[in-house]
Design a protein around this motif. Structure first.
Motif, PDB file in Angstrom:
ATOM      1  N   GLY A 131      -3.709   0.677  12.829  1.00 27.48           N
ATOM      2  CA  GLY A 131      -3.567   2.462  13.160  1.00 27.48           C
ATOM      3  C   GLY A 131      -2.156   3.319  13.214  1.00 27.48           C
ATOM      4  N   LYS A 132      -1.036   2.345  12.530  1.00 27.74           N
ATOM      5  CA  LYS A 132       0.012   3.645  12.279  1.00 27.74           C
ATOM      6  C   LYS A 132      -0.036   4.108  10.805  1.00 27.74           C
ATOM      7  CE  LYS A 132       2.864   0.968  15.736  1.00 27.74           C
ATOM      8  NZ  LYS A 132       4.049   0.339  15.615  1.00 27.74           N
ATOM      9  N   GLU A 133       0.677   5.560  11.086  1.00 27.66           N
ATOM     10  CA  GLU A 133       0.194   6.551   9.603  1.00 27.66           C
ATOM     11  C   GLU A 133       1.511   6.173   8.605  1.00 27.66           C
ATOM     12  OE1 GLU A 133      -0.131  10.751   7.156  1.00 27.66           O
ATOM     13  OE2 GLU A 133       0.404  10.663   9.802  1.00 27.66           O
ATOM     14  N   VAL A 134       1.171   5.064   7.628  1.00 29.62           N
ATOM     15  CA  VAL A 134       2.425   4.439   6.433  1.00 29.62           C
ATOM     16  C   VAL A 134       2.192   4.999   5.410  1.00 29.62           C
ATOM     17  CG1 VAL A 134       2.186   2.562   7.783  1.00 29.62           C
ATOM     18  CG2 VAL A 134       1.215   3.190   5.824  1.00 29.62           C
ATOM     19  N   SER A 153      -4.139   8.521  15.974  1.00 28.84           N
ATOM     20  CA  SER A 153      -3.816   9.705  14.569  1.00 28.84           C
ATOM     21  C   SER A 153      -5.154   9.166  13.129  1.00 28.84           C
ATOM     22  CB  SER A 153      -2.962   9.021  14.128  1.00 28.84           C
ATOM     23  OG  SER A 153      -2.135   9.305  14.712  1.00 28.84           O
ATOM     24  N   ILE A 154      -6.148   7.442  14.041  1.00 27.36           N
ATOM     25  CA  ILE A 154      -6.627   7.343  12.959  1.00 27.36           C
ATOM     26  C   ILE A 154      -8.702   7.978  13.645  1.00 27.36           C
ATOM     27  CG2 ILE A 154      -8.175   5.479  12.300  1.00 27.36           C
ATOM     28  CD1 ILE A 154      -6.245   3.914  12.623  1.00 27.36           C
ATOM     29  N   LEU A 155      -8.442   7.986  14.345  1.00 27.35           N
ATOM     30  CA  LEU A 155      -9.459   8.354  15.072  1.00 27.35           C
ATOM     31  C   LEU A 155      -9.890  10.399  15.435  1.00 27.35           C
ATOM     32  CD1 LEU A 155      -9.928   6.552  18.784  1.00 27.35           C
ATOM     33  CD2 LEU A 155     -11.619   6.059  16.065  1.00 27.35           C
ATOM     34  N   ARG A 156      -9.418  10.791  15.393  1.00 30.11           N
ATOM     35  CA  ARG A 156      -9.325  12.195  15.136  1.00 30.11           C
ATOM     36  C   ARG A 156     -10.547  13.146  13.574  1.00 30.11           C
ATOM     37  NH1 ARG A 156      -6.803  14.473  11.211  1.00 30.11           N
ATOM     38  NH2 ARG A 156      -5.522  13.297   9.985  1.00 30.11           N
ATOM     39  N   GLN A 157     -10.329  12.032  12.871  1.00 25.04           N
ATOM     40  CA  GLN A 157     -11.143  12.111  11.637  1.00 25.04           C
ATOM     41  C   GLN A 157     -12.300  11.867  11.718  1.00 25.04           C
ATOM     42  OE1 GLN A 157      -8.934  10.179   7.903  1.00 25.04           O
ATOM     43  NE2 GLN A 157      -6.688  10.525   9.063  1.00 25.04           N
ATOM     44  N   LYS A 158     -13.246  10.722  12.597  1.00 23.67           N
ATOM     45  CA  LYS A 158     -14.224  10.166  12.882  1.00 23.67           C
ATOM     46  C   LYS A 158     -14.491  11.312  13.640  1.00 23.67           C
ATOM     47  CE  LYS A 158     -12.212   5.543  11.813  1.00 23.67           C
ATOM     48  NZ  LYS A 158     -13.458   5.333  10.470  1.00 23.67           N
ATOM     49  N   ILE A 159     -14.213  12.328  14.975  1.00 24.98           N
ATOM     50  CA  ILE A 159     -14.507  12.462  16.144  1.00 24.98           C
ATOM     51  C   ILE A 159     -14.836  14.210  15.918  1.00 24.98           C
ATOM     52  CG2 ILE A 159     -14.323  13.236  18.478  1.00 24.98           C
ATOM     53  CD1 ILE A 159     -12.855  10.270  19.200  1.00 24.98           C
ATOM     54  N   ILE A 213       0.738  -0.582   0.064  1.00 26.63           N
ATOM     55  CA  ILE A 213       0.485  -0.156   0.324  1.00 26.63           C
ATOM     56  C   ILE A 213       0.596   1.350  -0.101  1.00 26.63           C
ATOM     57  CG2 ILE A 213      -0.418  -0.030   2.430  1.00 26.63           C
ATOM     58  CD1 ILE A 213      -3.063   0.941   1.499  1.00 26.63           C
ATOM     59  N   ARG A 214       0.409   1.922  -0.826  1.00 24.98           N
ATOM     60  CA  ARG A 214       1.090   3.318  -1.026  1.00 24.98           C
ATOM     61  C   ARG A 214      -0.324   4.661  -0.440  1.00 24.98           C
ATOM     62  NH1 ARG A 214       4.169   1.736  -6.792  1.00 24.98           N
ATOM     63  NH2 ARG A 214       5.069   0.327  -6.461  1.00 24.98           N
ATOM     64  N   ASP A 215       0.555   5.657   0.072  1.00 21.67           N
ATOM     65  CA  ASP A 215       0.545   6.522   0.251  1.00 21.67           C
ATOM     66  C   ASP A 215      -0.034   8.270  -0.447  1.00 21.67           C
ATOM     67  OD1 ASP A 215      -1.463   8.367   2.286  1.00 21.67           O
ATOM     68  OD2 ASP A 215       0.168   9.785   1.425  1.00 21.67           O
ATOM     69  N   LEU A 216      -0.574   8.331  -1.701  1.00 22.57           N
ATOM     70  CA  LEU A 216       0.115   9.095  -1.985  1.00 22.57           C
ATOM     71  C   LEU A 216      -0.021  11.190  -1.368  1.00 22.57           C
ATOM     72  CD1 LEU A 216      -2.100   7.387  -4.722  1.00 22.57           C
ATOM     73  CD2 LEU A 216      -0.405   6.863  -4.098  1.00 22.57           C
ATOM     74  N   LYS A 217       0.527  11.243  -0.617  1.00 19.69           N
ATOM     75  CA  LYS A 217       0.474  12.346  -0.367  1.00 19.69           C
ATOM     76  C   LYS A 217      -0.704  12.890   0.220  1.00 19.69           C
ATOM     77  CE  LYS A 217       5.214  13.636  -2.400  1.00 19.69           C
ATOM     78  NZ  LYS A 217       5.746  15.119  -3.250  1.00 19.69           N
ATOM     79  N   SER A 218      -1.402  11.672   0.665  1.00 21.21           N
ATOM     80  CA  SER A 218      -3.149  11.622   0.867  1.00 21.21           C
ATOM     81  C   SER A 218      -2.983  13.341   2.091  1.00 21.21           C
ATOM     82  CB  SER A 218      -3.665  10.831   1.577  1.00 21.21           C
ATOM     83  OG  SER A 218      -2.714  10.818   3.044  1.00 21.21           O
ATOM     84  N   PHE A 219      -4.028  14.416   2.435  1.00 21.50           N
ATOM     85  CA  PHE A 219      -4.068  14.972   3.185  1.00 21.50           C
ATOM     86  C   PHE A 219      -4.147  14.919   4.700  1.00 21.50           C
ATOM     87  CE2 PHE A 219      -7.012  18.429   5.642  1.00 21.50           C
ATOM     88  CZ  PHE A 219      -6.011  19.313   5.502  1.00 21.50           C
ATOM     89  N   ASN A 220      -5.172  13.464   4.830  1.00 17.42           N
ATOM     90  CA  ASN A 220      -5.831  12.915   6.276  1.00 17.42           C
ATOM     91  C   ASN A 220      -4.665  11.342   6.823  1.00 17.42           C
ATOM     92  OD1 ASN A 220      -7.064  15.167   7.433  1.00 17.42           O
ATOM     93  ND2 ASN A 220      -8.294  14.137   6.228  1.00 17.42           N
ATOM     94  N   GLY A 221      -3.861  11.343   5.567  1.00 15.36           N
ATOM     95  CA  GLY A 221      -2.968  10.350   6.077  1.00 15.36           C
ATOM     96  C   GLY A 221      -4.036   8.657   5.120  1.00 15.36           C
ATOM     97  N   THR A 222      -2.864   6.993   5.655  1.00 14.64           N
ATOM     98  CA  THR A 222      -2.999   6.216   5.277  1.00 14.64           C
ATOM     99  C   THR A 222      -2.859   5.292   6.322  1.00 14.64           C
ATOM    100  OG1 THR A 222      -3.371   7.012   2.625  1.00 14.64           O
ATOM    101  CG2 THR A 222      -3.492   4.250   3.849  1.00 14.64           C
ATOM    102  N   PHE A 223      -3.222   4.574   7.031  1.00 20.92           N
ATOM    103  CA  PHE A 223      -3.078   3.893   8.167  1.00 20.92           C
ATOM    104  C   PHE A 223      -3.063   2.535   8.119  1.00 20.92           C
ATOM    105  CE2 PHE A 223      -4.224   8.563   8.850  1.00 20.92           C
ATOM    106  CZ  PHE A 223      -3.421   8.207   9.940  1.00 20.92           C
ATOM    107  N   VAL A 224      -2.004   1.994   8.603  1.00 24.55           N
ATOM    108  CA  VAL A 224      -1.848   0.068   8.310  1.00 24.55           C
ATOM    109  C   VAL A 224      -2.320   0.048   9.617  1.00 24.55           C
ATOM    110  CG1 VAL A 224      -1.371  -1.850   7.841  1.00 24.55           C
ATOM    111  CG2 VAL A 224      -1.265   0.278   6.701  1.00 24.55           C
TER     112      VAL A 224
END
Length: 761
Positions: free
Chosen positions: A181-184, A288-294, A168-179
């Motif tokens: 629970g850790k951003e990768v 890091s994941i949940l801040r987007q959901k709350i 999996i490759r993050d494409l310089k996303s705004f909110n990040g890609t997580f595996v």
């Protein structure tokens, strides 16, 4: 063994660690909106390696092959009907091994790849089968399309490597890609890895991405939660499960830990013991994941009241949504929120013109822009009359009905009947009641709210046994630190904040007029009261030499005015919107772009103000004699005064970032101005070594020396002091050297102010 449940057009994978419910109620993991299905129709349990379905005395029954059943062991492929023999069909599939990485039956296929570039959609909640490359994002051209405002247009991709593994490759996303629970940025995937993008989580199975393990249907679980500050226990072993898509109110007297519980729910503090699980993830370790959901709506309506409703939400969208969101997407989302909050007729009104309830709606709207799954509100009805209180609670009820999990801390009890659940806390953070509002009096043994709050204030906890106490005290302790990993675009955020700040100033006509009048009025007063000699040669003395007795006074006026303009413009700018700054910082808006936006807008305003001020003070006055810059001395004087004003702006921002209230600003401003003038060296007073020791660190000292050099002040005022003659040498190099020193001090002030802002929480 995990269980795949297909019903009402959607699939859900259930975890065997707990029971799950099927029913019409919004808190059910398998929600079925059908009149024949009971609110809590059936329960799914896992025990001794087997899943079982238990009918919960439903009104219309559960049927297997046309026969009514109360309990049945679930086997792979089992189908039952709810409500009647031909009612809603529910199909069950078993995931035989959690370690083999593959579903026993591909019952949840979402995308069926025909080849590496084509895809056939087979249903919204189905499995994503991987080919050679899977593109993920908000744009319709992506193979995995996620229509979520938190997801970037081209967010990430999963690629089949030559080794046969998927990366999996993050494409310089705004909110990040997580595996897990850790951003990768890049990571090789292994079976059972959980991939989180925006509000979606999926599990990698080896050749596909499965629907998450009940993740998106779980609510908030508070497990043995305790929070201690020093020797005081604020929350005491709370255990509460808040269903998904429900409205829960938290009430209690002062000192019961309501606000602390809210901070624990949103990840603002780390619990001393226990945990808070949101959608199956720990709010501390998986923040890091949940801040987007709350979404957190604070008690105060923290918005710029000079903006219109539309402007406030539009700037909020530009700051919160991915940086690749175009104007059309932003406007669409703003319009959706305005419609959702029933503010269509007030969209062009300034927030200051709205009623208290309408302001609260706008404040809530800022959080709704990103479609958070969990919405937490701190005293949203505080200060509102009972009618507006009811309107706000009805709005929260509607939000919960539309799929959000809403948690509200409140002191108002009149409208709690719209809530699904009520959490009642007693003094000391003890849980006294959790359940529907209708049962609170029966469970606590009182008959009215006033008696309940008296009971809560005098509450003494009771434990069943010492063993229970010991078990609670043995719960785990955490020392995790919450980090914000949002990667906002510095340039775009800075640009948006600058434009918003300029709009706020422009919208306040009184303040805008004051900005223009201040340098004009001060300049005119100084011009009218100052000598006509300016920086000229002055008057001829009897001894045959010329002497300008007021040139020092002119320099003092220029230094004093520049300092005052800079400090008065900035000394309250951060503290007066401290709550707005903290709210935006908590949602991930960077401190650096915020600080730069303030500096830029204030700097432009100060440059204009200083130019007006200096021009008026020196208007129609004799030019400087033997200036190293000749006829260009006037522009150099404006440059020096502007540099001093900018330095004063950063000093003001530093003060504003350090004080706690706006009332503290003005006394400090007066004190700072006095110190700067005394240590500037321009006053003909006896200061001994004071100026030499401390003055050299003062912006006023450096600018005075620069002005004296640029205007040849020593010659026209017949200076005899060797110290002054050395500092006021009329050369261009001396002016440049002083400006360089002034620039260094300004940079130091800006750095300290920025660091101070970073530390604020």
């Amino acid at each position: 063994m995990k269980l795949v449940v297909e019903a009402a057009g959607r699939s859900t994978i259930l975890d065997p660690k707990r029971s799950h419910f099927i029913g019409r109620d919004t808190s059910s993991e398998i929600q079925i909106s059908n009149s024949k299905v009971s609110r809590k129709h059936a329960r799914l349990d896992y025990s001794e390696g087997k899943w079982a379905l238990q009918d919960l005395n439903s009104a219309n029954g559960t049927y297997l092959k046309g026969k009514s059943i109360t309990k049945v062991e679930i086997r792979d492929g089992l189908k039952v009907n709810l409500g009647n023999p031909s009612g809603v069909e529910v199909t069950f599939s078993l995931i035989q091994s959690p370690n083999d990485g593959f579903l026993a039956a591909d019952k949840t296929q979402y995308f069926n790849f025909v080849d590496s570039n084509s895809v056939e959609r087979e249903g919204i909640e189905r499995n994503i089968k991987l080919g050679k490359r899977l593109t993920i994002g908000r744009d319709v051209s992506n193979q995995w399309l996620i229509e979520d405002p938190r997801v970037s247009r081209f967010h990430a991709e999963i690629v089949l490597e030559s080794s046969g593994t998927y990366q999996i490759r993050d494409l310089k996303s705004f909110n990040g890609t997580f595996v897990n629970g850790k951003e990768v940025k890049r990571q090789i995937l292994v079976p059972n890895d959980e991939i989180s993008i925006g509000g979606i989580t999926r599990t990698f199975t080896g050749n596909s991405l499965s629907v998450d393990i009940g993740f998106e249907d779980q609510g908030v679980e508070i497990r043995n939660l305790s929070v201690t500050f020093g020797t005081s226990k604020i929350l005491n072993h709370l255990n509460v499960s808040l269903p998904s898509k429900s409205l829960t109110a938290i009430i209690g007297p002062s000192g019961s830990g309501k606000s602390t519980l809210l901070k624990a729910l949103t990840g603002r503090i780390t619990p001393s013991q226990g945990s808070v699980m949101v959608h199956g993830c720990d709010v501390v370790t998986d923040y890091s994941i949940l801040r987007q959901k709350i979404g957190l709506v604070p008690q105060a309506d923290i918005i710029h009241t000079q903006l219109t409703v539309e402007e406030a939400l539009r700037y909020g969208a530009k700051l919160r949504l991915p940086s690749d969101s175009n104007t059309e997407e932003i406007e669409k989302r703003v319009n959706e929120v305005i419609e959702q909050l029933a503010l269509q007729e007030r969209r062009q009104l300034k927030v200051a013109q709205l009623s208290g309830g309408q302001k609260k709606r706008v404040s809530i709207g800022l959080e709704l822009l990103t479609k958070p799954e969990i919405l937490v509100l701190d005293e949203p009805t505080s200060g509102l009359d009972p009618g507006l209180d009811a309107h706000v609670m009805e709005l929260l009820r509607d939000l919960a009905n539309n799929g959000q999990t809403v948690v509200v801390v409140t002191h108002a009890v009149e409208n709690l009947g719209v809530c699904d659940n009520l959490v009642v806390l007693a003094t000391g953070g003890h849980l006294v009641h959790f359940g529907s509002p209708e049962t609170v009096f029966a469970s606590t043994g009182v008959e009215q709210w006033s008696d309940l709050f008296t009971l809560l204030s005098e509450y003494e906890p009771h434990y069943e046994s010492m063993q229970e106490i010991e078990m609670k005290e043995d719960s785990r302790s955490k020392s995790a630190v919450v980090h914000n990993s949002r990667k906002s675009s510095l340039i775009k955020t800075y640009s948006t904040l600058s434009r918003r700040y300029a709009t706020v100033i422009k919208s306040d006509r009184g303040y805008l007029a004051l900005l223009l009048l201040t340098p004009t009025v001060i300049g005119i007063i100084c011009w009218l009261t100052a000598s006509r000699w300016g920086y000229g040669i002055g008057q001829l003395l009897e001894i045959g030499v010329n002497y300008n007795a007021t040139a020092r006074g002119t320099t003092l006026v220029l230094v004093l005015g520049s300092i005052f303009i800079g400090l008065s413009a900035s000394v309250q700018e951060i503290v007066k919107e401290k709550e707005i700054f903290l709210r935006e910082k908590n949602v991930g808006i960077g401190v650096l772009p915020y600080f730069l936006s303030k500096s830029t807008v204030l700097g432009l305003i100060a440059t204009i103000q200083t130019s007006i001020f200096v021009s008026i003070v020196l208007f129609n006055r004799p030019p400087a004699v033997n200036s190293p810059f000749g006829t260009r001395y006037f522009m150099v004087v404006i440059l020096i005064c502007t540099a001093l004003c900018l330095s004063s702006i950063f000093l003001g921002l530093l003060i504003s970032s350090a004080i706690s209230t706006s009332d503290q600003a003005m006394p400090i401003l007066v004190g700072i101005v006095m110190i700067q003038i005394v240590l500037s060296g321009v006053l003909p007073i006896s200061t001994g070594r004071l100026v030499d020791m401390f003055g050299r660190f003062m912006p006023s000292y450096m600018s005075t020396n620069a002005l004296a050099s640029a205007t040849n002040l020593a010659e026209i005022t017949l200076v005899q002091s060797k110290s002054l003659l050395a500092r006021w040498t009329p050369t261009a190099d001396n002016v440049y050297n002083m400006l360089a020193q002034l620039g260094s001090v300004t940079l130091l002030l800006a750095t300290i102010a920025l660091v101070n802002l970073q530390r604020k929480d």
